[in-house]
Scaffold this active site. Structure first.
Site, short mmCIF file in Angstrom:
data_model
loop_
_atom_site.label_atom_id
_atom_site.label_comp_id
_atom_site.label_asym_id
_atom_site.label_seq_id
_atom_site.Cartn_x
_atom_site.Cartn_y
_atom_site.Cartn_z
N THR A 1 0.88 -1.21 0.02
CA THR A 1 -0.06 0.02 -0.06
C THR A 1 0.75 1.42 -0.02
OG1 THR A 1 -1.46 1.14 1.19
CG2 THR A 1 0.07 -0.39 2.59
N TYR B 1 -1.63 0.04 10.11
CA TYR B 1 -1.83 -0.68 8.85
C TYR B 1 -0.75 -0.37 8.02
CZ TYR B 1 -3.52 -1.13 4.05
OH TYR B 1 -3.74 -1.53 2.74
N1 UFG Z 1 -12.80 11.52 2.29
C1 UFG Z 1 -13.74 12.28 2.59
N2 UFG Z 1 -14.89 11.90 3.10
C2 UFG Z 1 -15.13 10.65 3.03
C3 UFG Z 1 -14.22 9.63 2.73
C4 UFG Z 1 -12.91 10.09 2.42
O1 UFG Z 1 -13.09 13.64 2.83
O2 UFG Z 1 -16.26 10.39 3.30
C5 UFG Z 1 -11.28 11.97 2.06
C6 UFG Z 1 -10.10 11.46 2.91
O3 UFG Z 1 -10.20 12.46 3.82
C7 UFG Z 1 -8.93 11.47 1.97
C8 UFG Z 1 -9.56 11.07 0.58
O4 UFG Z 1 -10.69 11.36 0.60
O5 UFG Z 1 -8.53 12.72 2.08
C9 UFG Z 1 -9.21 9.67 0.33
O6 UFG Z 1 -9.90 8.90 1.51
P1 UFG Z 1 -10.20 7.18 1.18
O7 UFG Z 1 -10.51 6.96 2.58
O8 UFG Z 1 -11.03 6.98 0.14
O9 UFG Z 1 -8.60 6.78 1.03
P2 UFG Z 1 -7.15 7.09 1.75
O10 UFG Z 1 -6.58 7.96 0.83
O11 UFG Z 1 -7.37 7.31 3.06
O12 UFG Z 1 -6.74 5.46 1.71
C10 UFG Z 1 -6.65 4.64 0.58
C11 UFG Z 1 -6.62 3.21 1.06
C12 UFG Z 1 -5.30 2.92 2.08
C13 UFG Z 1 -4.20 3.55 0.82
C14 UFG Z 1 -4.27 4.81 0.50
C15 UFG Z 1 -3.08 5.19 -0.63
O13 UFG Z 1 -7.47 3.04 1.92
O14 UFG Z 1 -5.13 1.51 2.19
O15 UFG Z 1 -5.71 4.75 -0.27
O16 UFG Z 1 -3.18 6.32 -1.07
F1 UFG Z 1 -2.91 3.22 1.60
#
Ligand code: UFG
Length: 324
Positions: free
Chosen positions: A117, A141
């Site tokens: 990841t 994680y």
């Molecule tokens: N976000 C919102 N509102 C929501 C959901 C997400 O504003 O309801 C934002 C988050 O704060 C973040 C962005 O959207 O800024 C992306 O969030 P995600 O939860 O879709 O994904 P993450 O970037 O947190 O994490 C994902 C995977 C990880 C991986 C990462 C790599 O879950 O396992 O991408 O970039 F490591």
């Protein structure tokens, strides 16, 4: 020459199973169905319901199905969940990976594709981030995955083991033919959540943080279509079969979209103006996580076919509608 896919009933694993089957490969799935779904495994593909750390079971599967390569997807993947349950994450993602690698080694399987990841980069100072940037995960994680990367590297020094580690950025979308998609209940991923909001499956969504040092104040992420990601795995498999070296590769397109841009795209493609509120930052979110994306195409000849946010969102929405 069967490929053992752990987590093959889950979101990304099921797309790998489809990709393998579409290219004529034999596949066997090992999944405990804790988050995966029986229906996600296509008819004709054997599904063994069990634990990846059950070494006797794994050795049996290898012997019975003639397994020659392992693609290890089974894992726990929710960052805030890992903060709340660190020992659970080290158990699921590190301890069980050790048991699995040892079991397939015992059974004579020496080719491994491992799902890692972008979370191993933590809050990188450079963006796009290349594979050479020293890992600095900021949550259990990311650490649990990085430890498995290191374990593979150390083991490969002394065992007949070769591997490709793929570091996923933000995986989204669904099979273009509608055969699989993301079915995770209580999903937290932005595109999935926004698609659910667009279809009225949830009241709306919150933007977590609008004061980041980015052009519109919201986080930038590199969204990669799950089918392109599955294709990267097929190329990794071909590389290992051809005797290729151990590799650690980013899986992303090399450009980022902000949370606001993603929401605007989901609204446009769905035609739904769902409610969006602004909320404080979510713990552990780096401002920008975008892949330096030249190594995967350069070394494995990967040519993405869905590098387009609109297509990713359209496929995710089509899947979400089908599940209605
Ligand atoms: N976000 C919102 N509102 C929501 C959901 C997400 O504003 O309801 C934002 C988050 O704060 C973040 C962005 O959207 O800024 C992306 O969030 P995600 O939860 O879709 O994904 P993450 O970037 O947190 O994490 C994902 C995977 C990880 C991986 C990462 C790599 O879950 O396992 O991408 O970039 F490591």
């Amino acid at each position: 020459m069967t490929v053992l896919v752990t987590g093959g009933a889950g979101y990304i694993g099921s797309h790998m199973v489809l990709a393998l089957r579409d290219s004529g490969e034999r596949v066997v799935v090992l999944d405990d169905l804790s988050t995966g779904h029986r229906d996600a495994v296509p008819e004709g593909v054997p599904l063994i319901i069990g634990d990846v750390s059950d070494q006797a079971l794994v050795r049996d599967i290898v012997a019975q199905h003639g397994v020659s390569a392992l693609a290890h997807f089974a894992a726990r993947i929710v960052v805030p969940d890992s903060v709340a349950d660190p020992l659970g994450y080290y158990e699921a993602n590190t301890v069980k990976t050790r048991a699995l690698i040892a079991a397939v080694q015992d059974a004579g399987v020496g080719q491994v594709i491992f799902s890692s990841t972008a979370a191993i980069y933590g809050e990188p100072e450079e963006s796009p981030v290349s594979e050479e940037v020293p890992p600095a995960p900021i949550n259990p994680y990311g650490r649990s995955k990085l430890m498995s990367e290191w374990m593979l590297a150390d083991a490969a020094h002394v065992l007949p083991l070769r591997y490709v580690v793929l570091r996923y950025f933000n995986v989204a979308g669904a099979d273009p033919q509608g055969r699989s998609g993301q079915s995770t209940p209580n999903a937290t991923h932005l595109i999935k959540v926004a698609c659910e909001a667009a279809l009225g499956k949830r009241p709306g969504l919150s933007i977590f943080g609008t004061d980041y040092p980015t052009p519109d104040g919201t986080c930038l992420r590199d969204y990669i279509h799950v089918t392109d990601l599955a294709d990267a795995h097929l190329r990794a498999l071909a590389h290992l079969r051809g005797g290729g070296d151990n590799l650690v590769l980013n899986c992303g397109y090399g450009h980022g979209f902000s949370v606001r841009e993603v929401i605007a795209m989901v609204k446009r493609v769905s035609g739904s103006d769902f409610p969006v509120t602004e909320a404080p930052r979510r713990a552990g979110d780096p401002a920008a996580l975008v892949s330096r994306a030249d190594k995967l195409p350069g070394l494995l000849g990967w040519k993405p076919r869905h590098d387009d946010l609109e297509t990713i969102v359209r496929h995710a929405l089509e899947w979400e509608r089908r599940r209605a």
